[in-house]
Design a protein around this motif. Structure first.
Motif, PDB file in Angstrom:
ATOM      1  N   ALA A 161      -0.815 -20.059 -33.512  1.00  0.00           N
ATOM      2  CA  ALA A 161      -1.460 -20.577 -34.720  1.00  0.00           C
ATOM      3  C   ALA A 161      -2.603 -21.526 -34.370  1.00  0.00           C
ATOM      4  O   ALA A 161      -3.677 -21.485 -34.978  1.00  0.00           O
ATOM      5  N   TRP A 162      -2.372 -22.372 -33.369  1.00  0.00           N
ATOM      6  CA  TRP A 162      -3.385 -23.342 -32.941  1.00  0.00           C
ATOM      7  C   TRP A 162      -4.601 -22.647 -32.343  1.00  0.00           C
ATOM      8  O   TRP A 162      -5.738 -22.974 -32.661  1.00  0.00           O
ATOM      9  N   SER A 163      -4.361 -21.677 -31.486  1.00  0.00           N
ATOM     10  CA  SER A 163      -5.487 -21.040 -30.794  1.00  0.00           C
ATOM     11  C   SER A 163      -6.244 -20.065 -31.685  1.00  0.00           C
ATOM     12  O   SER A 163      -7.406 -19.777 -31.428  1.00  0.00           O
ATOM     13  N   GLU A 164      -5.598 -19.570 -32.732  1.00  0.00           N
ATOM     14  CA  GLU A 164      -6.256 -18.624 -33.632  1.00  0.00           C
ATOM     15  C   GLU A 164      -6.868 -19.313 -34.843  1.00  0.00           C
ATOM     16  O   GLU A 164      -7.657 -18.711 -35.555  1.00  0.00           O
ATOM     17  N   GLY A 165      -6.496 -20.562 -35.077  1.00  0.00           N
ATOM     18  CA  GLY A 165      -6.929 -21.265 -36.279  1.00  0.00           C
ATOM     19  C   GLY A 165      -8.320 -21.859 -36.169  1.00  0.00           C
ATOM     20  O   GLY A 165      -9.024 -21.694 -35.178  1.00  0.00           O
ATOM     21  N   GLY A 166      -8.678 -22.580 -37.212  1.00  0.00           N
ATOM     22  CA  GLY A 166      -9.960 -23.272 -37.242  1.00  0.00           C
ATOM     23  C   GLY A 166      -9.996 -24.395 -36.226  1.00  0.00           C
ATOM     24  O   GLY A 166      -9.003 -24.725 -35.594  1.00  0.00           O
ATOM     25  N   ARG A 167     -11.135 -25.018 -36.073  1.00  0.00           N
ATOM     26  CA  ARG A 167     -11.325 -26.043 -35.041  1.00  0.00           C
ATOM     27  C   ARG A 167     -11.524 -27.430 -35.632  1.00  0.00           C
ATOM     28  O   ARG A 167     -12.430 -28.151 -35.261  1.00  0.00           O
TER      29      ARG A 167
END
Length: 192
Positions: A161-167
């Protein structure tokens, strides 16, 4: 980039993952990896016994951080609360390098049966580290094993979720691993 410059290990990992993604794991040679990374073969072999071990880069550190976080959880913490402390500790070591590399690494693993096997072994190792840390706290074996496996699943789900999510600036991995663990806690309670 000079061969002596710092960051050789990270450059090797990035070069390997990029090459695995571009041309496949089997078609990638150590010579190509070192050329792309701008280092010598001896530098490669100082960090990794062979190209298969590139996927395991950082696993020992991650296992250690998970176990330390569990060991340092407050006395009387439930097994999952201790696992949450381990996830918090390990999440703090993950930065933008890990986040940026994750999609390419996922693609490389998905395209190679050998890398899928290595990834599965990595999960087993992380689960074992958490289980052992929980047993050392006095948690019964079966409970420790279940909590350790939930910790691995929470880490994987949170990391995805962290790596695919927004920044977003305040968005760190621990937010996602914590949410994933809570979701798994609720799901396991519904099993009956």
């Amino acid at each position: 980039m000079g061969r002596w410059e710092p960051g050789a290990r990270e450059r090797l990992v990035v070069a390997a993952v990029d090459l695995f993604t571009e041309q496949g794991y089997d078609a990638t040679t150590v010579a190509q990896i070192v050329e792309r990374a701008g280092v010598t073969k001896s530098t490669f072999f100082r960090y990794f016994p062979d190209k298969r071990d590139l996927l395991m880069a950082g696993q020992e550190t991650l296992s250690r951080l998970l176990a330390e976080g569990i060991a340092e959880a407050p006395e009387g913490a439930t097994p999952l609360t201790a696992v949450a402390a381990g996830l918090e500790r390990a999440s703090g070591a993950m930065g933008e390098f890990n986040r940026d590399l994750a999609p390419r690494l996922r693609a490389a693993v998905a395209a190679s049966a050998e890398l899928q096997e290595r990834d599965a072994l990595k999960s087993v190792s992380l689960g074992a580290a958490m289980t052992q840390a929980l047993v050392a706290r006095g948690v019964a074996d079966a409970t420790a094993a279940l909590a350790g496996e939930l910790g691995v699943l929470a880490f994987k789900r949170g990391f995805a979720a962290w790596s695919e999510g927004g920044r977003e600036a305040a968005d760190d991995l621990s937010v996602h691993t914590s949410a994933a663990l809570e979701e798994l806690r609720a799901a396991s309670a519904s099993l009956g």
